[in-house]
Scaffold this active site. Structure first.
Site, PDB file in Angstrom:
ATOM      1  N   GLU A 259      -2.747   7.543  -4.753  1.00  0.00           N
ATOM      2  CA  GLU A 259      -2.895   6.807  -6.092  1.00  0.00           C
ATOM      3  C   GLU A 259      -4.686   6.924  -6.568  1.00  0.00           C
ATOM      4  OE1 GLU A 259      -1.725   2.780  -5.123  1.00  0.00           O
ATOM      5  OE2 GLU A 259      -3.719   2.086  -5.335  1.00  0.00           O
TER       6      GLU A 259
ATOM      7  N   HIS B  41      -0.860  -0.251  -9.500  1.00  0.00           N
ATOM      8  CA  HIS B  41      -1.381  -1.239  -8.733  1.00  0.00           C
ATOM      9  C   HIS B  41      -1.840  -2.466  -9.688  1.00  0.00           C
ATOM     10  CE1 HIS B  41      -3.675  -1.383  -4.662  1.00  0.00           C
ATOM     11  NE2 HIS B  41      -3.499  -2.547  -4.901  1.00  0.00           N
TER      12      HIS B  41
ATOM     13  N   ARG C 197       0.867  -1.208  -0.188  1.00  0.00           N
ATOM     14  CA  ARG C 197       0.033   0.047   0.052  1.00  0.00           C
ATOM     15  C   ARG C 197       0.976   1.328   0.050  1.00  0.00           C
ATOM     16  NH1 ARG C 197      -3.486  -2.688  -1.524  1.00  0.00           N
ATOM     17  NH2 ARG C 197      -5.520  -3.177  -0.569  1.00  0.00           N
TER      18      ARG C 197
HETATM   19  P1  NAD Z   1      -1.711 -11.451   5.030  1.00  0.00           P
HETATM   20  O1  NAD Z   1      -2.405 -10.724   6.214  1.00  0.00           O
HETATM   21  O2  NAD Z   1      -1.277 -12.810   4.880  1.00  0.00           O
HETATM   22  O3  NAD Z   1      -0.016 -10.914   5.739  1.00  0.00           O
HETATM   23  C1  NAD Z   1       0.394  -9.626   6.022  1.00  0.00           C
HETATM   24  C2  NAD Z   1       1.369  -9.708   7.218  1.00  0.00           C
HETATM   25  O4  NAD Z   1       1.816  -8.554   7.619  1.00  0.00           O
HETATM   26  C3  NAD Z   1       0.931 -10.643   8.607  1.00  0.00           C
HETATM   27  O5  NAD Z   1       1.897 -11.742   8.510  1.00  0.00           O
HETATM   28  C4  NAD Z   1       1.164  -9.570   9.461  1.00  0.00           C
HETATM   29  O6  NAD Z   1       1.545 -10.362  10.721  1.00  0.00           O
HETATM   30  C5  NAD Z   1       1.986  -8.745   9.342  1.00  0.00           C
HETATM   31  N1  NAD Z   1       1.821  -7.532   9.566  1.00  0.00           N
HETATM   32  C6  NAD Z   1       1.017  -6.821  10.261  1.00  0.00           C
HETATM   33  N2  NAD Z   1       1.415  -5.555  10.729  1.00  0.00           N
HETATM   34  C7  NAD Z   1       2.479  -5.551  10.791  1.00  0.00           C
HETATM   35  C8  NAD Z   1       3.517  -4.573  11.172  1.00  0.00           C
HETATM   36  N3  NAD Z   1       3.036  -3.475  11.846  1.00  0.00           N
HETATM   37  N4  NAD Z   1       4.845  -4.847  11.074  1.00  0.00           N
HETATM   38  C9  NAD Z   1       5.261  -6.114  10.301  1.00  0.00           C
HETATM   39  N5  NAD Z   1       4.291  -6.775   9.927  1.00  0.00           N
HETATM   40  C10 NAD Z   1       3.119  -6.533  10.036  1.00  0.00           C
HETATM   41  O7  NAD Z   1      -1.676 -10.363   3.829  1.00  0.00           O
HETATM   42  P2  NAD Z   1      -1.112 -10.825   2.261  1.00  0.00           P
HETATM   43  O8  NAD Z   1      -2.296 -11.359   1.774  1.00  0.00           O
HETATM   44  O9  NAD Z   1       0.125 -11.099   2.262  1.00  0.00           O
HETATM   45  O10 NAD Z   1      -1.020  -9.168   1.704  1.00  0.00           O
HETATM   46  C11 NAD Z   1      -0.407  -8.228   2.235  1.00  0.00           C
HETATM   47  C12 NAD Z   1      -0.699  -6.831   1.841  1.00  0.00           C
HETATM   48  O11 NAD Z   1      -0.481  -6.849   0.297  1.00  0.00           O
HETATM   49  C13 NAD Z   1      -2.044  -6.649   1.932  1.00  0.00           C
HETATM   50  O12 NAD Z   1      -2.415  -6.129   3.125  1.00  0.00           O
HETATM   51  C14 NAD Z   1      -2.251  -5.425   0.910  1.00  0.00           C
HETATM   52  O13 NAD Z   1      -2.204  -4.179   1.403  1.00  0.00           O
HETATM   53  C15 NAD Z   1      -1.248  -5.766  -0.169  1.00  0.00           C
HETATM   54  N6  NAD Z   1      -1.800  -6.101  -1.588  1.00  0.00           N
HETATM   55  C16 NAD Z   1      -1.463  -5.627  -2.716  1.00  0.00           C
HETATM   56  C17 NAD Z   1      -2.004  -6.007  -3.851  1.00  0.00           C
HETATM   57  C18 NAD Z   1      -1.418  -5.264  -5.055  1.00  0.00           C
HETATM   58  O14 NAD Z   1      -2.035  -5.697  -6.263  1.00  0.00           O
HETATM   59  N7  NAD Z   1      -0.415  -4.734  -5.174  1.00  0.00           N
HETATM   60  C19 NAD Z   1      -2.624  -7.105  -4.045  1.00  0.00           C
HETATM   61  C20 NAD Z   1      -3.152  -7.818  -2.718  1.00  0.00           C
HETATM   62  C21 NAD Z   1      -2.521  -7.364  -1.604  1.00  0.00           C
END
Ligand code: NAD
Length: 328
Positions: A260, A292, A231
């Site tokens: 964005e 994105h 993000r």
């Molecule tokens: P997920 O929930 O499986 O993993 C997120 C991880 O981040 C977890 O292990 C959690 O413990 C950790 N986390 C939470 N707060 C934290 C902090 N303060 N410091 C360090 N780690 C922390 O999520 P995911 O499916 O792996 O997705 C991750 C992110 O990717 C989503 O939140 C979303 O913002 C982003 N995303 C982007 C796209 C894109 O098209 N660019 C698509 C899907 C997801």
């Protein structure tokens, strides 16, 4: 038949949702407009809304939806930082698609790394002009380099596996370290100090907002590469730009950008973009901005459509909501 107001609809959304909608008892109206406090009134007469990453469901928008008797928001994405959950509490159920393809996002992160490192984007343009010079295209071996992964959830893990395939050293930072993941967990500061490449895969929250800023950048190796497919708000873009200008940061791959929401997914090639920060970042030779698109694979779109409609079906049938977003 339940009526769904589908906001920020793009042709590729319509193709994927139309392909399977007959398996459900829904009538879907596709709106090109993004959902926000100015457009929420368009949901009048519908039973639920379907929204995406750059729809802004703030307190005012949630209030209007509530007044229109909308009781369910089906997010067709994983992140929910664009929804004021407190305003929805007890009034509107919010559901999401927690996982649709971690591979899509992790593979895009690696695509950004490979492109920034080996400059294939520039080579492609050069050779089309019969310029076969190698000057300025020098890269480095990923083998044996250290990659720091911030957030080792579903996407971070897949990304870690990809990096291990390149025989890189993987460091991880997560508030919930999983010692069985084979990732070497360190503090955020240590990750900043030791990584040649830092890739962000944690959600945007109060704790992670601007986690990449001038202080954390100061701790990083000179010439570090920063990749953000999570993000935009994770990075203070002004600090990043400054660090790119003074060469502290060697390269940046940005699939997301803090501001964005009014730009990404739209075509401004014939207009004037007024965001000076984005203009500066895009103009840097060692920055790649993608709009994105990390999620944008066939498999991910198909999974998004199915899970979104399953979520709505669960809601309207009174079944347990597997993918409800709950306030912690
Ligand atoms: P997920 O929930 O499986 O993993 C997120 C991880 O981040 C977890 O292990 C959690 O413990 C950790 N986390 C939470 N707060 C934290 C902090 N303060 N410091 C360090 N780690 C922390 O999520 P995911 O499916 O792996 O997705 C991750 C992110 O990717 C989503 O939140 C979303 O913002 C982003 N995303 C982007 C796209 C894109 O098209 N660019 C698509 C899907 C997801």
């Amino acid at each position: 038949m339940k009526k769904i107001a589908f906001f920020d609809a793009k042709p590729y959304d319509e193709i994927c949702f139309d392909k399977i909608k007959n398996n459900y008892d829904f009538q879907i109206k596709y709106f090109e407009s993004k959902l926000n406090e100015d457009t929420a009134h368009m949901a009048k007469g519908y039973d639920a809304v379907c929204a995406f990453v750059n729809d802004k469901i703030n307190d005012k928008c949630a209030e209007i939806l509530h007044e229109l008797n909308i009781k369910a928001i089906a997010l067709r994405c994983a992140g929910f930082n664009n929804v004021d959950m407190k305003s929805c509490l007890g009034k509107i159920k919010v559901m999401r698609v927690p996982a649709y393809s971690p591979y899509a996002v992790a593979e895009h992160a690696m695509a950004l790394i490979l492109t920034l490192n080996r400059k294939t984007n520039k080579a492609y343009i050069r050779t089309r002009d019969f310029n076969f010079s190698l000057n300025g295209l020098l890269g480095f071996d990923l083998h044996s380099k250290t990659v720091g992964i911030v957030g080792t959830g579903k996407i971070g893990r897949v990304f870690s596996d990809i990096c291990k395939g390149f025989k890189m050293n993987v460091l991880g930072y997560d508030i919930y370290a999983d010692e069985n993941s084979g990732i070497n967990y360190v503090s955020f500061d240590e990750l900043c100090e030791k990584s040649d490449i830092i890739s962000l895969h944690c959600p945007l929250s109060e704790q992670t907002k601007h986690i990449i800023n001038k202080d954390s950048i100061a701790k990083m190796k000179d010439g570090v590469m920063i990749i953000n497919t999570s993000r935009g708000g994770l990075i203070n873009s002004k600090d990043l730009l400054e660090a790119i200008k003074n060469k502290k940061v060697g390269a940046a791959g940005l699939d997301v950008y803090e501001e964005e929401s009014d730009l990404f997914f739209e075509d401004f090639s014939d207009a004037t973009v007024k965001d000076d920060l984005l203009l500066s970042l895009v103009s840097m030779p060692n920055v790649i901005v993608t709009s994105h698109q990390a999620f944008f694979t066939k498999e991910a779109l198909e999974n998004i459509a199915k899970t979104t409609l399953d979520n709505l079906s669960d809601y309207f049938s009174g079944r347990e909501l597997k993918n409800e977003v709950l306030l912690k």
